[in-house]
Design an enzyme around this catalytic site. Structure first.
Site, PDB file in Angstrom:
ATOM      1  N   LYS A 144      11.043 -32.537   7.661  1.00 13.16           N
ATOM      2  CA  LYS A 144      10.184 -31.403   7.119  1.00 13.16           C
ATOM      3  C   LYS A 144      11.327 -30.327   6.922  1.00 13.16           C
ATOM      4  CE  LYS A 144       7.777 -28.111   9.136  1.00 13.16           C
ATOM      5  NZ  LYS A 144       6.623 -27.651   9.928  1.00 13.16           N
ATOM      6  N   GLY A 196       0.404 -25.479   4.977  1.00 17.60           N
ATOM      7  CA  GLY A 196       1.317 -26.132   4.314  1.00 17.60           C
ATOM      8  C   GLY A 196       1.988 -27.547   4.919  1.00 17.60           C
TER       9      GLY A 196
HETATM   10  C1  R5P Z   1       6.248 -25.614  13.509  1.00 23.21           C
HETATM   11  O1  R5P Z   1       7.256 -25.767  14.101  1.00 23.21           O
HETATM   12  C2  R5P Z   1       4.864 -26.055  13.963  1.00 23.21           C
HETATM   13  O2  R5P Z   1       4.932 -26.930  14.833  1.00 23.21           O
HETATM   14  C3  R5P Z   1       3.924 -26.119  12.755  1.00 23.21           C
HETATM   15  O3  R5P Z   1       4.168 -27.352  12.085  1.00 23.21           O
HETATM   16  C4  R5P Z   1       3.758 -24.977  12.062  1.00 23.21           C
HETATM   17  O4  R5P Z   1       3.717 -23.690  12.718  1.00 23.21           O
HETATM   18  C5  R5P Z   1       2.703 -25.209  10.845  1.00 23.21           C
HETATM   19  O5  R5P Z   1       2.716 -24.278   9.938  1.00 23.21           O
HETATM   20  P1  R5P Z   1       1.966 -24.393   8.625  1.00 23.21           P
HETATM   21  O6  R5P Z   1       0.464 -24.581   8.751  1.00 23.21           O
HETATM   22  O7  R5P Z   1       2.048 -22.825   8.230  1.00 23.21           O
HETATM   23  O8  R5P Z   1       2.728 -25.107   7.718  1.00 23.21           O
END
Ligand code: R5P
Length: 286
Positions: free
Chosen positions: A184, A217
């Site tokens: 990602k 997201g």
């Molecule tokens: C990021 O490093 C975290 O582990 C999560 O993947 C992130 O906080 C998820 O955020 P969102 O739901 O806004 O994509």
């Protein structure tokens, strides 16, 4: 030990005391007409060991935790342990750009002022524990999530990014199933990109495991990819469900079969109790 729950810790405190037979401390939490918080501990806790349970999200719960901790100290508690199921501000764990605060650090230093120990569950990064000036330990709800996923006949676990891989590998080992990950790239706070990758998911029940779901997201993009590649069921699993704005609709529209979150942040998807993990962490203070 006596348990003093903050507003976000009531359900966890009830589950925990059901297991331990410890008693809940009577307290009053109200607001003044100008909306400032009023806290009062309504029983004698002199020389008692106290466990305060409170998540530091949203911001108003930080103030509540400060006041609960100070009230316990003023009331003569002997040992005060703070169980912070979700440690808010943990993602600002360093200065990404000059001029920024290290939010996780300053919060930790302030919370250390009147307490004797800290417990938190699945912190975003383990090194935030070093920011506290009192003993601080982390535990994980992964063992409880794993038990749930076994019931859902999950045969593949997926980390939505490389940062979540270690946690997911640990869970896969406990379930004894396969594990994979996605690559990602975060474009901004709301936009992410996932590199194309062929996954062996056809006909499988797949669970995506992340520490936090915020805007949804990350999950929505990963779920869409899994469904496109033929996964039978996809479960979106997290320790901490912030579920900001339209995140739930986004995740559901992507084809999610079930959202599974622990109760570190109270919400409608709390199917995993964090009380057992808090109890495991408490062993450090025995
Ligand atoms: C990021 O490093 C975290 O582990 C999560 O993947 C992130 O906080 C998820 O955020 P969102 O739901 O806004 O994509």
């Amino acid at each position: 030990m006596k348990v003093l729950p903050g507003t976000t810790g009531i359900s966890i405190a009830n589950q925990l005391t059901k297991i331990t037979n410890d008693s809940l401390i009577k307290r009053e939490i109200t607001r003044f007409p100008d909306d400032e918080l009023y806290i009062r501990i309504k029983e004698d806790i002199t020389d008692e060991n106290i466990l305060i349970i409170q998540t530091t999200y949203p911001d108003e719960n930080i103030i509540e935790l400060f006041l609960l901790t100070h009230a316990a100290r003023e009331a003569g508690a002997q040992q005060i342990i703070l169980a912070i199921p979700y440690y808010g501000y943990s993602r600002q764990d360093k200065q990404f750009t000059p001029g920024e605060p290290i939010s996780a650090k300053t919060l930790a230093q302030h919370l250390s002022l009147h307490a004797d120990g800290i417990i938190t569950i699945d912190p975003h990064k383990n090194h935030i524990l070093n920011f506290f000036t009192i003993p601080a330990y982390q535990e994980s709800v992964i063992p409880e999530i794993v038990e749930y996923l076994k019931l859902k006949k999950t045969t593949l676990l997926l980390a939505p990014d490389i940062g979540a891989l270690e946690r997911t590998q640990h869970a896969a080992k406990l379930i004894n199933c396969d594990c994979d990950y996605l690559e990602k790239t975060r474009i901004d706070g709301k936009t992410i990109k996932i590199q194309p990758k062929i996954l062996d998911v056809k006909g499988k029940n797949v669970a995506i495991i992340d520490d936090i779901i915020s805007t949804g997201g990350t999950m929505a993009t990963a779920i869409r990819e899994l469904k496109k590649q033929g996964a039978a069921k996809v479960y979106a699993t997290c320790a901490h469900g912030l579920f900001i704005a339209d995140s739930i609709q986004k995740i559901q529209a992507a084809g999610c079969d079930m959202i599974i979150a622990s109760d570190t942040i109270p919400n409608q998807f709390n199917v995993i109790s964090s009380a057992p993990s808090i109890l495991r962490a408490l062993n450090h203070f025995k």
